[in-house]
Design an enzyme around this catalytic site. Structure first.
Site, mmCIF file in Angstrom:
data_model
loop_
_atom_site.group_PDB
_atom_site.id
_atom_site.type_symbol
_atom_site.label_atom_id
_atom_site.label_comp_id
_atom_site.label_asym_id
_atom_site.label_seq_id
_atom_site.Cartn_x
_atom_site.Cartn_y
_atom_site.Cartn_z
ATOM 1 N N HIS A 199 1.989 4.694 -2.780
ATOM 2 C CA HIS A 199 2.096 6.131 -2.495
ATOM 3 C C HIS A 199 3.501 6.639 -2.812
ATOM 4 O O HIS A 199 3.663 7.728 -3.385
ATOM 5 C CB HIS A 199 1.784 6.403 -1.024
ATOM 6 C CG HIS A 199 0.339 6.206 -0.656
ATOM 7 N ND1 HIS A 199 -0.694 6.726 -1.395
ATOM 8 C CD2 HIS A 199 -0.240 5.551 0.392
ATOM 9 C CE1 HIS A 199 -1.853 6.407 -0.832
ATOM 10 N NE2 HIS A 199 -1.599 5.688 0.250
ATOM 11 N N HIS A 211 0.834 -1.209 0.000
ATOM 12 C CA HIS A 211 0.000 0.000 0.000
ATOM 13 C C HIS A 211 0.865 1.254 0.000
ATOM 14 O O HIS A 211 0.684 2.157 -0.841
ATOM 15 C CB HIS A 211 -0.908 -0.017 1.234
ATOM 16 C CG HIS A 211 -1.843 1.144 1.311
ATOM 17 N ND1 HIS A 211 -3.125 1.112 0.824
ATOM 18 C CD2 HIS A 211 -1.675 2.397 1.808
ATOM 19 C CE1 HIS A 211 -3.705 2.283 1.013
ATOM 20 N NE2 HIS A 211 -2.843 3.085 1.621
ATOM 21 N N GLU A 212 1.805 1.323 0.931
ATOM 22 C CA GLU A 212 2.638 2.521 1.036
ATOM 23 C C GLU A 212 3.609 2.638 -0.134
ATOM 24 O O GLU A 212 3.978 3.751 -0.537
ATOM 25 C CB GLU A 212 3.405 2.522 2.364
ATOM 26 C CG GLU A 212 2.514 2.508 3.604
ATOM 27 C CD GLU A 212 1.510 3.653 3.650
ATOM 28 O OE1 GLU A 212 1.776 4.704 3.022
ATOM 29 O OE2 GLU A 212 0.460 3.498 4.284
#
Length: 419
Positions: free
Chosen positions: A22, A18-19
């Protein structure tokens, strides 16, 4: 111990992916990503590479990518400040020493008159020793040094706020997107390992001595009808058989183009108080690359629909908050999936990845969906909301989410002790 290792691996993988989304899109947009963190709280491990500090932190409750401009900048130079400056060979300032200047004897100490580290990248002031007025250009990658800790400055064009709405939205959306991609990849891997379930009512392996084998059915037979009722899918076939324990049924099958009629009687079995029929045949699987790749996308889509439906039922009150599970409940469920084998555990990991992606896209403050909502408002207004107001909304939203997490975790603990 196996469950603990599996849970840490699964949690770390979901947060990391997920990160990472980003981080990748922040860097592609030219944003300065100060930190990539797994967990919260005190640092357990860290290293720095290509402007970004990578950390693993003590509390395993998520992670974050800290992009310049999303929070107020760390240090602001104001008139009257005394700072030490160190220079590169080309004369540009590459270190701005805020305190402990005595530890930097080669630094030139000035009293700041004006500093613009957003646009002009300039520091103007007076040399403390000679009282000479000086003007220095600052390197775009210069560091603040405070308490001997270096932090890279962030010119405006490296900050989140400087980018267009589409670039900012893509950077925010990339986290949930990566969770969906992870689920797709896991299902594709499972498809290559075990195969993709065949949708039509084709017979797989038969158990010797069970009704199907005793009736003369063979692997590869395709069930066309049961008691003259058309059968379109494997699920239709299984449900029909289950409804007739100890009752004779007639199967119409297609065996290499030849239509045959085979009578048989499903044996009655009982599980958890439920009685149903069984004939002893496995569902077939196929491993063609096209089917496997399609399977990754279709499984992710179907599970996404299911989770969205559940969220809708929770909002409308059809589902109780008691149906939610927090970290304790997820750990308990992970224990069961680990015991069931690698296939079940990976399927569970994919389901949680989809769930994480969907939950993060909900238009709630402090979640990625809430940030996307504010970016939508910015696109309509032509300018962003005031950072203080948006920050307050996110803070309140985060506090409510933490409260919800406490309630859900308490429910998990009660369920465990009541078992």
């Amino acid at each position: 111990m196996n469950t603990i290792i599996a849970f840490i691996f699964m949690f770390g993988l979901l947060v990391f992916v997920h990160e990472l989304g980003h981080l990748i899109f922040a860097k592609r947009a030219g944003m300065l990503a100060r930190e990539f963190a797994i967990g919260f709280g005190p640092k357990l491990f860290s290293f720095k590479k290509n402007e970004t500090l990578y950390t693993i932190r003590l509390i395993p409750a998520g992670g974050y990518v800290r992009v310049a401009g999303e929070d107020p900048e760390i240090i602001e130079l104001k008139p009257g400040h005394h700072v030490g400056l160190e220079f590169k060979e080309n004369g540009l300032v590459n270190k701005i020493i805020v305190n402990n200047k005595s530890k930097h004897p080669n630094a030139r100490v000035i009293e700041v008159e004006r500093a613009d580290l957003d646009h002009d990248l300039v520091i103007e002031g007076y040399d403390v020793d000679s009282e000479e007025r000086v003007v220095f250009q600052v390197d775009p990658k210069a560091d603040f040094v405070m308490d001997e800790k270096e932090t890279q400055i962030a010119p405006y064009d490296r900050q989140f706020a400087s980018k267009s709405v589409p670039k900012k939205a893509l950077q925010v959306f990339a986290g949930p997107l990566m969770n969906f991609l992870l689920a797709i990849i896991i299902f594709i891997i499972l498809g290559f390992i075990q195969g993709v379930p065949v949708d039509e009512a084709e017979l797989g392996k038969l158990t010797p001595g069970d009704p199907a084998a005793e009736a003369g059915l063979k692997q590869g037979d395709i069930v066309v009808k049961v008691d003259n009722e058309d059968v379109d899918t494997w699920t239709d076939f299984v449900l029909t058989v289950q409804e007739h324990p100890n009752e004779e049924i007639e199967l119409t099958i297609d065996r290499d183009g030849e239509i045959l009629t085979v009578p048989l009687t499903p044996e009655q079995v009982e599980e958890q108080g439920e009685k149903f029929g069984r004939i002893g045949v496995m569902r077939p699987f196929e491993k063609s690359p096209g089917e496997v790749l399609t399977y990754g996308f279709t499984q992710t889509y179907e599970l996404s629909k299911f989770i969205l439906t559940s969220v809708g039922q929770l909002v409308t009150g059809q589902l109780s908050i008691d149906n939610l599970a927090g970290p304790v409940g997820i750990y308990d469920a992970t224990d069961e999936f680990v015991k069931s084998g690698l296939y079940s555990f990976l399927t569970w990991t994919a389901m949680l990845s989809i769930n994480l992606g969907i939950i993060n896209l909900l238009p709630l403050p402090a979640l990625d969906g809430g940030r996307l909502l504010f970016l939508g408002i910015e696109a309509v207004r032509g300018k962003p909301l005031e950072p203080q107001k948006e920050g307050l909304v996110h803070f309140i939203g985060f506090a409510l989410l933490m409260l919800l997490m406490i309630v859900v975790t308490w429910n998990d603990i009660q369920r465990l002790f009541m078992q």
